[in-house]
Write an enzyme that holds these catalytic residues in place. Structure first.
Site, PDB file in Angstrom:
ATOM      1  NE  ARG A   1      -3.464   2.461   2.631  1.00 46.91           N
ATOM      2  CZ  ARG A   1      -4.430   2.663   3.514  1.00 46.91           C
ATOM      3  NH1 ARG A   1      -4.737   1.724   4.390  1.00 46.91           N
ATOM      4  NH2 ARG A   1      -5.092   3.808   3.528  1.00 46.91           N
TER       5      ARG A   1
ATOM      6  CG  ASN B   1     -11.148  -1.465  -1.176  1.00 46.00           C
ATOM      7  OD1 ASN B   1     -12.261  -1.369  -1.666  1.00 46.00           O
ATOM      8  ND2 ASN B   1     -10.835  -0.953   0.010  1.00 46.00           N
TER       9      ASN B   1
ATOM     10  CB  CYS C   1     -18.135  -0.226  -0.213  1.00 47.77           C
ATOM     11  SG  CYS C   1     -17.065   1.212   0.084  1.00 47.77           S
TER      12      CYS C   1
ATOM     13  CG  HIS D   1     -13.793   3.318  -3.304  1.00 49.39           C
ATOM     14  ND1 HIS D   1     -12.532   2.895  -2.943  1.00 49.39           N
ATOM     15  CD2 HIS D   1     -14.613   2.947  -2.283  1.00 49.39           C
ATOM     16  CE1 HIS D   1     -12.591   2.288  -1.759  1.00 49.39           C
ATOM     17  NE2 HIS D   1     -13.838   2.307  -1.352  1.00 49.39           N
TER      18      HIS D   1
ATOM     19  CE1 TYR E   1     -11.327   5.838  -1.558  1.00 47.13           C
ATOM     20  CE2 TYR E   1     -13.542   5.772  -0.632  1.00 47.13           C
ATOM     21  CZ  TYR E   1     -12.213   5.379  -0.606  1.00 47.13           C
ATOM     22  OH  TYR E   1     -11.771   4.523   0.366  1.00 47.13           O
TER      23      TYR E   1
END
Length: 421
Positions: free
Chosen positions: A90, A144, A164, A194, A244
């Site tokens: 990440r 995700n 989500c 998102h 987002y």
């Protein structure tokens, strides 16, 4: 009833356990299995999970294992919440895109594509093993990028629904602002995972009074501050975009911000170190307050609601999920995966009808769906050219020089996770 959580060693898991304990009448779990290859984390999380159940008087049994096949055998539902490559991957997703002047984020843009390429093959392997041991199990995907992963699972023929926490987060925040119980708030939630908008906020159900204009008039500043968008943007849109959407509506501003502070991954990694130390305390028997800063707010309640509905145990009749479009948005293919309100029962989700969308939203949804088509193709088949095509199609990239540079960086940072690289 048996539920299995793949990625059960996540620091998220006590949030889920707390929800299972509090909402045991909605979802009466007899056995909960936490599966994770990281034995040290699993021991810590599993110990805390058992103490949470014990404190709240839950009679269910919690077991832990690194053996996926054993963990999913006989499960009524399998919840996926894994992170391939961990926080180290990440950290990379959030940093190398900035070198090309593009947003660095773990689910959106080039970083999101990297996560999809690492994740889809692993999730498909897990799902196949679930199908071999228990073909009737529902797979609930919280991993995700949820839209792409859910589509991969559905296209492979798995009984899958994507989940989500964005919508339930909005529901809870709006209910607090309006001074009503969360169950009274129904969202006209439309878009992709998102990439969604709240087009209406209704009291009492899908046909209730739309109080979104009142909400924006009386609480617009608070909503805008939460989204980190100017109030006038909300007033001009007349809807509430997912947070987002800031990566799209204020891309260059976000890139400048990200270049001046530590990555979110670095913050989360430090938080996880503290959480795991807390989890090892035998006196701790509830989720710590620090966990609220980790993210995933209300995830447990959304997961309980969805699992209860899919397993025929009640649950809310209408929930926001990720599932096949099937004509809901007429400008998308039927097998596109969208995130909308749906009626959910033991047969799965059926999206509610959506009014014709303003081109402002429909156009971006179509654009990102095209990217997701190419991203899934790259995840399934590999190859530099497929990665490049997906990046070139993404509205946050879109220029060939950027796409070329990002492709090289993506492959260089993810070789150990890409069988074709």
């Amino acid at each position: 009833m048996k539920l299995t959580v793949v990625g059960g060693g996540s620091t998220y898991t006590p949030e889920l356990i707390d929800g299972f304990a509090r909402l045991r009448d909605t979802l009466p779990i007899e056995e909960l299995v936490l599966v994770d290859p990281a034995a040290d984390r699993l021991d810590l999380v599993g110990g805390l999970a058992r103490r949470i159940f014990a404190k709240q008087g839950h009679p269910g049994r919690i077991t832990t294992t690194s053996d996926l096949d054993a963990g999913v055998e006989g499960a009524d539902a399998v919840l996926l919440q894994l992170r391939v490559g961990g926080q180290a991957a990440r950290e990379q997703d959030e940093t190398w895109p900035l070198e090309c002047g593009c947003v660095g984020q773990e689910t959106t843009g080039a970083g999101g594509l990297a996560k999809a390429l690492r994740t889809v093959p692993v999730v498909l392997d897990i799902a196949e093993r679930v199908r071999r041991t228990n073909p009737d199990a529902w797979i609930i995907d919280f991993t995700n990028p949820v839209g792409i992963v859910t589509r991969a699972l559905l296209q492979a023929g798995h009984k899958t629904v994507g989940l989500c926490n964005v919508a339930i987060g909005f529901q809870r925040k709006f209910a607090k602002l309006l001074g009503v119980a969360p169950g009274r708030v129904h969202l006209d939630h439309v878009g992709l995972n998102h990439l969604s908008w709240e087009l209406g906020v209704r009291l009492g159900g899908p046909d209730g009074e739309n109080v979104l204009p009142k909400l924006l008039a009386e609480h617009g500043d608070a909503v805008a501050d939460d989204l980190r968008l100017p109030r006038q943007v909300l007033d001009r849109l007349g809807v509430v975009p997912s947070y987002y959407l800031r990566y799209y509506y204020a891309h260059d501003e976000v890139v400048r911000e990200l270049g001046t502070k530590p990555s979110r991954a670095a913050e989360v990694a430090e938080m996880e170190r503290k959480l795991l130390k807390m989890y090892g305390d035998p006196a701790l028997d509830e989720k710590p307050e620090l966990l609220a800063e980790r993210g995933g707010a209300f995830y447990s309640e959304a997961a309980v609601d969805l699992a209860a509905s899919l397993l025929g145990n009640g649950g809310s009749p209408v929930q926001v999920v990720n599932t096949y479009n099937n004509g809901t948005l007429p400008f998308l293919a039927d097998d596109a995966v969208i995130e909308v309100q749906a009626r959910v029962d033991a047969n799965g989700p059926v999206p509610l009808a959506v009014p014709e969308l303003d081109p402002l939203y429909a156009g971006l949804i179509a654009h990102v769906t095209a990217y997701e088509d190419l991203a899934l193709e790259a995840a399934l088949r590999g190859g530099r050219d497929r990665v490049f095509r997906a990046l070139l199609a993404h509205p946050l990239v879109g220029q060939y020089a950027y796409a070329d540079g990002l492709t090289d960086r993506l492959i260089a940072h993810n070789r150990e996770h890409l069988a074709w690289a």
